[in-house]
Design a protein around this motif. Structure first.
Motif, PDB file in Angstrom:
ATOM      1  N   PHE A 153       0.930  -1.163   0.065  1.00 19.86           N
ATOM      2  CA  PHE A 153      -0.011   0.008   0.009  1.00 19.86           C
ATOM      3  C   PHE A 153       0.926   1.238  -0.004  1.00 19.86           C
ATOM      4  O   PHE A 153       0.659   2.119  -0.732  1.00 19.86           O
ATOM      5  CB  PHE A 153      -1.013  -0.049   1.139  1.00 19.86           C
ATOM      6  CG  PHE A 153      -1.691   1.437   1.262  1.00 19.86           C
ATOM      7  CD1 PHE A 153      -2.757   1.573   0.423  1.00 19.86           C
ATOM      8  CD2 PHE A 153      -1.373   2.341   2.147  1.00 19.86           C
ATOM      9  CE1 PHE A 153      -3.587   2.755   0.237  1.00 19.86           C
ATOM     10  CE2 PHE A 153      -2.121   3.592   2.233  1.00 19.86           C
ATOM     11  CZ  PHE A 153      -3.101   3.601   1.453  1.00 19.86           C
ATOM     12  N   MET A 157       1.031   4.619  -2.808  1.00 23.89           N
ATOM     13  CA  MET A 157       1.044   5.911  -2.410  1.00 23.89           C
ATOM     14  C   MET A 157       2.087   6.776  -2.922  1.00 23.89           C
ATOM     15  O   MET A 157       2.021   7.765  -3.318  1.00 23.89           O
ATOM     16  CB  MET A 157       0.901   5.917  -1.082  1.00 23.89           C
ATOM     17  CG  MET A 157      -0.663   5.556  -0.326  1.00 23.89           C
ATOM     18  SD  MET A 157      -1.943   6.577  -1.044  1.00 23.89           S
ATOM     19  CE  MET A 157      -1.813   8.163  -0.703  1.00 23.89           C
ATOM     20  N   GLY A 185       2.378  10.800   7.414  1.00 24.51           N
ATOM     21  CA  GLY A 185       3.254  10.909   6.209  1.00 24.51           C
ATOM     22  C   GLY A 185       3.617   9.808   5.287  1.00 24.51           C
ATOM     23  O   GLY A 185       4.204   9.844   4.212  1.00 24.51           O
ATOM     24  N   ASP A 207       4.028   8.789  11.656  1.00 19.97           N
ATOM     25  CA  ASP A 207       3.046   7.558  11.097  1.00 19.97           C
ATOM     26  C   ASP A 207       3.154   6.392  11.949  1.00 19.97           C
ATOM     27  O   ASP A 207       3.967   6.488  12.980  1.00 19.97           O
ATOM     28  CB  ASP A 207       3.604   7.348   9.666  1.00 19.97           C
ATOM     29  CG  ASP A 207       2.241   6.756   8.943  1.00 19.97           C
ATOM     30  OD1 ASP A 207       1.518   5.585   9.379  1.00 19.97           O
ATOM     31  OD2 ASP A 207       1.828   7.311   7.637  1.00 19.97           O
ATOM     32  N   GLN A 208       2.384   5.542  11.784  1.00 24.05           N
ATOM     33  CA  GLN A 208       2.399   4.339  12.612  1.00 24.05           C
ATOM     34  C   GLN A 208       3.542   3.461  12.515  1.00 24.05           C
ATOM     35  O   GLN A 208       4.504   3.723  11.319  1.00 24.05           O
ATOM     36  CB  GLN A 208       1.241   3.132  12.005  1.00 24.05           C
ATOM     37  CG  GLN A 208       0.132   3.753  12.013  1.00 24.05           C
ATOM     38  CD  GLN A 208      -0.889   2.921  11.508  1.00 24.05           C
ATOM     39  OE1 GLN A 208      -1.815   2.297  12.455  1.00 24.05           O
ATOM     40  NE2 GLN A 208      -1.223   2.621  10.276  1.00 24.05           N
ATOM     41  N   GLY A 233       3.983   6.494  15.862  1.00 23.83           N
ATOM     42  CA  GLY A 233       2.759   7.094  17.037  1.00 23.83           C
ATOM     43  C   GLY A 233       1.537   6.694  16.404  1.00 23.83           C
ATOM     44  O   GLY A 233       1.451   6.356  15.289  1.00 23.83           O
ATOM     45  N   ASN A 234       0.586   7.260  17.028  1.00 26.85           N
ATOM     46  CA  ASN A 234      -0.845   7.085  16.800  1.00 26.85           C
ATOM     47  C   ASN A 234      -1.603   8.580  16.942  1.00 26.85           C
ATOM     48  O   ASN A 234      -1.673   9.251  17.679  1.00 26.85           O
ATOM     49  CB  ASN A 234      -1.606   6.043  17.558  1.00 26.85           C
ATOM     50  CG  ASN A 234      -3.116   6.010  17.592  1.00 26.85           C
ATOM     51  OD1 ASN A 234      -3.742   6.817  16.678  1.00 26.85           O
ATOM     52  ND2 ASN A 234      -3.566   4.907  18.268  1.00 26.85           N
ATOM     53  N   LYS A 249      -1.550  15.018   4.595  1.00 25.69           N
ATOM     54  CA  LYS A 249      -2.206  14.823   2.893  1.00 25.69           C
ATOM     55  C   LYS A 249      -2.986  13.569   2.916  1.00 25.69           C
ATOM     56  O   LYS A 249      -2.226  12.383   3.294  1.00 25.69           O
ATOM     57  CB  LYS A 249      -1.004  14.849   2.257  1.00 25.69           C
ATOM     58  CG  LYS A 249      -1.186  14.499   0.760  1.00 25.69           C
ATOM     59  CD  LYS A 249       0.042  14.238  -0.073  1.00 25.69           C
ATOM     60  CE  LYS A 249      -0.438  13.385  -1.293  1.00 25.69           C
ATOM     61  NZ  LYS A 249      -1.278  12.132  -1.129  1.00 25.69           N
ATOM     62  N   SER A 250      -3.994  13.343   2.359  1.00 28.69           N
ATOM     63  CA  SER A 250      -4.758  12.120   1.963  1.00 28.69           C
ATOM     64  C   SER A 250      -4.932  11.530   3.099  1.00 28.69           C
ATOM     65  O   SER A 250      -4.848  10.258   3.341  1.00 28.69           O
ATOM     66  CB  SER A 250      -3.992  11.529   0.923  1.00 28.69           C
ATOM     67  OG  SER A 250      -3.578  12.025  -0.126  1.00 28.69           O
ATOM     68  N   ILE A 251      -5.102  12.097   4.329  1.00 24.55           N
ATOM     69  CA  ILE A 251      -5.751  11.355   5.683  1.00 24.55           C
ATOM     70  C   ILE A 251      -7.091  11.420   5.924  1.00 24.55           C
ATOM     71  O   ILE A 251      -7.843  10.711   6.318  1.00 24.55           O
ATOM     72  CB  ILE A 251      -4.794  11.995   6.778  1.00 24.55           C
ATOM     73  CG1 ILE A 251      -3.175  12.026   6.458  1.00 24.55           C
ATOM     74  CG2 ILE A 251      -4.848  11.324   8.157  1.00 24.55           C
ATOM     75  CD1 ILE A 251      -2.824  10.669   6.055  1.00 24.55           C
ATOM     76  N   ASP A 254     -10.036   9.926   4.714  1.00 24.81           N
ATOM     77  CA  ASP A 254     -10.220   8.448   5.186  1.00 24.81           C
ATOM     78  C   ASP A 254     -11.254   8.084   6.428  1.00 24.81           C
ATOM     79  O   ASP A 254     -11.523   7.002   6.619  1.00 24.81           O
ATOM     80  CB  ASP A 254      -8.864   7.561   5.696  1.00 24.81           C
ATOM     81  CG  ASP A 254      -7.725   7.584   4.582  1.00 24.81           C
ATOM     82  OD1 ASP A 254      -8.172   7.234   3.272  1.00 24.81           O
ATOM     83  OD2 ASP A 254      -6.677   7.540   4.854  1.00 24.81           O
ATOM     84  N   TRP A 255     -11.745   9.341   6.865  1.00 26.38           N
ATOM     85  CA  TRP A 255     -12.272   9.100   7.913  1.00 26.38           C
ATOM     86  C   TRP A 255     -13.599  10.033   8.117  1.00 26.38           C
ATOM     87  O   TRP A 255     -13.764  11.028   7.351  1.00 26.38           O
ATOM     88  CB  TRP A 255     -11.560   9.707   9.030  1.00 26.38           C
ATOM     89  CG  TRP A 255     -10.173   9.062   9.345  1.00 26.38           C
ATOM     90  CD1 TRP A 255      -9.010   9.295   8.780  1.00 26.38           C
ATOM     91  CD2 TRP A 255      -9.934   7.856   9.965  1.00 26.38           C
ATOM     92  NE1 TRP A 255      -8.094   8.626   8.977  1.00 26.38           N
ATOM     93  CE2 TRP A 255      -8.579   7.211   9.755  1.00 26.38           C
ATOM     94  CE3 TRP A 255     -10.814   6.895  10.807  1.00 26.38           C
ATOM     95  CZ2 TRP A 255      -8.017   6.291  10.387  1.00 26.38           C
ATOM     96  CZ3 TRP A 255     -10.092   5.806  11.301  1.00 26.38           C
ATOM     97  CH2 TRP A 255      -8.908   5.444  11.138  1.00 26.38           C
TER      98      TRP A 255
HETATM   99  C1  LIG Z   1      -3.793   7.436   2.712  1.00 29.72           C
HETATM  100  S1  LIG Z   1      -2.342   7.117   3.227  1.00 29.72           S
HETATM  101  C2  LIG Z   1      -1.726   8.494   3.277  1.00 29.72           C
HETATM  102  C3  LIG Z   1      -0.222   8.606   3.421  1.00 29.72           C
HETATM  103  C4  LIG Z   1       0.654   9.854   3.077  1.00 29.72           C
HETATM  104  N1  LIG Z   1       0.217  10.953   3.673  1.00 29.72           N
HETATM  105  C5  LIG Z   1       0.471  10.050   1.582  1.00 29.72           C
HETATM  106  O1  LIG Z   1      -0.148  11.068   1.022  1.00 29.72           O
HETATM  107  O2  LIG Z   1       1.240   9.411   0.946  1.00 29.72           O
HETATM  108  C6  LIG Z   1      -2.955   7.207   5.156  1.00 29.72           C
HETATM  109  C7  LIG Z   1      -1.831   7.127   6.158  1.00 29.72           C
HETATM  110  O3  LIG Z   1      -2.362   7.324   7.364  1.00 29.72           O
HETATM  111  C8  LIG Z   1      -1.754   6.530   8.380  1.00 29.72           C
HETATM  112  N2  LIG Z   1      -2.531   5.990   9.505  1.00 29.72           N
HETATM  113  C9  LIG Z   1      -3.535   5.517   9.565  1.00 29.72           C
HETATM  114  N3  LIG Z   1      -3.973   5.281  11.074  1.00 29.72           N
HETATM  115  C10 LIG Z   1      -3.106   5.940  11.650  1.00 29.72           C
HETATM  116  C11 LIG Z   1      -3.031   6.206  12.933  1.00 29.72           C
HETATM  117  N4  LIG Z   1      -3.955   5.873  13.820  1.00 29.72           N
HETATM  118  N5  LIG Z   1      -2.043   7.107  13.600  1.00 29.72           N
HETATM  119  C12 LIG Z   1      -1.077   7.431  12.489  1.00 29.72           C
HETATM  120  N6  LIG Z   1      -1.238   7.245  11.176  1.00 29.72           N
HETATM  121  C13 LIG Z   1      -2.395   6.473  10.739  1.00 29.72           C
HETATM  122  C14 LIG Z   1      -1.469   5.102   7.586  1.00 29.72           C
HETATM  123  O4  LIG Z   1      -0.329   4.545   7.969  1.00 29.72           O
HETATM  124  C15 LIG Z   1      -0.870   5.798   6.077  1.00 29.72           C
HETATM  125  O5  LIG Z   1       0.174   6.044   5.971  1.00 29.72           O
END
Ligand SMILES: C[S@@+](CC[C@H](N)C(=O)[O-])C[C@H]1O[C@@H](n2cnc3c(N)ncnc32)[C@H](O)[C@@H]1O
Length: 343
Positions: A153, A157, A185, A207-208, A233-234, A249-251, A254-255
């Motif tokens: 994945f 990206m 990121g 990121d995770q 971290g989370n 970015k692109s976060i 997702d929610w």
């Molecule tokens: C769609 S990807 C985007 C990644 C990056 N920002 C990019 O645009 O290339 C979403 C990101 O959210 C991170 N993510 C999801 N849940 C998370 C959490 N609870 N804490 C930190 N990061 C998280 C994922 O690991 C993933 O890298």
């Protein structure tokens, strides 16, 4: 009642409709070609399908049928004696193409993602997320337990994020920021592009743990590793402190809204007053246009469970997380910067 349905008697219209209906075949064919690395094997020049079958340990006739089907879709070009060459489209499937689509093609056809799309009707009937319906968990949790899929994945990206970074950084000036925290990121593609453009800036990639553990090669090869701290971290618990800009970015697409606000609140708690919030997301575009954005939105419904939002939605959500909405800067890529200020 009845009457002529405009366009229905036109064979071209029907062919166009069948082409749309059968889009799933193209998706899977591209997925298989990308998974087998066919475009990389053709990078040095045309090869026969038998030769490619030997190199990929596949069935020669079945591989030939795959390649000629993709040649009819202009991804490869069939030459004499079952030899195949790359076309312009096919070049985009090379893993070394700067904006390679290989990782994305591999990801979207992977059975776990594909199966979620197979339950789109469930999502449309209920408004609920298909991925959780099919797998009993969300994509992030599933991939945290399947590191190969997680890395795949992230690979999907990286080139897309590079492309968006170029378009967004061309229109939005981050020059005033000394330290930029990229929240979630990924492998650092966006942050690396930003730090390359602003040699005096420092970065924090957050990121995770299982995601940032794969970031070093990209940061090293981009020549920014010495200016970039990597923090795991989370984002529902805490974000790194000390940035004067926080990129997401692109976060948030997702929610759903409550989690969108929770994530921003976590960031806000780590941010000094006046720090900038830079949310990089798509613009949904006009009705009847922007298919990429509209289908990405459907992908959010099926996959992670969020939305692609229209620019008007951001101000209220920012305020709910105690940010002042500053404005929206669009880019030609259809992705722009929704700017907030820590109030
Ligand atoms: C769609 S990807 C985007 C990644 C990056 N920002 C990019 O645009 O290339 C979403 C990101 O959210 C991170 N993510 C999801 N849940 C998370 C959490 N609870 N804490 C930190 N990061 C998280 C994922 O690991 C993933 O890298």
């Amino acid at each position: 009642m009845g009457g002529k349905i405009i366009g229905q008697e036109d064979p071209r219209t029907l062919a166009q409709l069948r082409h749309l209906v059968n889009g799933y075949r193209v998706t899977q064919a591209l997925h298989v070609a990308a998974t087998l690395g066919i475009a990389d094997l053709l990078a040095a020049g045309p090869r026969s399908s038998d030769d490619l079958a030997a190199a990929t340990d596949t069935h020669p006739d079945a591989l030939y049928r795959l390649l000629r089907a993709l040649a009819s879709a202009e991804v490869f070009r069939e030459e004499e004696d079952r030899r195949f060459a790359l076309t312009d489209l096919g070049n985009g499937l090379r893993s070394d193409a700067p904006s390679s689509v290989a990782g994305w093609a591999a990801f979207v056809g992977d059975p776990y993602h594909w199966q979620a799309w197979g339950s789109l009707l469930y999502s449309v009937r209920t408004g609920e997320n298909a991925f959780r319906h099919v797998h009993g968990t969300d994509p992030w949790t599933l991939r945290a337990g399947d590191l190969e899929r997680s890395a795949a994945f992230d690979r999907s990206m990286t080139p897309l994020s590079r492309l968006v970074a170029t378009a967004v950084l061309d229109v939005y000036n981050v020059g005033r920021c000394r330290t930029v925290v990229d929240v979630a990121g990924g492998n650092g593609a966006f942050l690396a592009a930003l730090l390359t453009r602003y040699p005096a800036a420092r970065g924090v990639l957050f990121d995770q743990p299982h995601v940032v553990s794969g970031a070093s090669p990209l940061l090293e090869s981009s020549g920014v590793a010495d200016r970039c701290e990597v923090v795991e971290g989370n984002f529902f618990k805490a974000a790194p402190t000390g940035g004067d800009a926080y990129v997401l970015k692109s976060i948030l697409h997702d929610w759903e809204d409550p989690d969108f606000i929770r994530i921003l609140r976590t960031c806000r708690q780590s941010m000094e007053d006046g720090a900038a919030l830079l949310v990089v997301e798509r613009d949904l575009g006009q009705a009847n246009e922007d298919a990429e954005a509209k289908f990405s939105d459907l992908n959010m419904l099926v996959g992670p469970g969020g939305w692609e939002r229209a620019p008007e939605a951001y101000a209220a959500l920012f305020e709910a997380a105690e940010f002042r909405f500053v404005g929206y800067t669009p880019s030609p890529a259809g992705t722009g910067v929704y700017e907030g200020a820590a109030a």
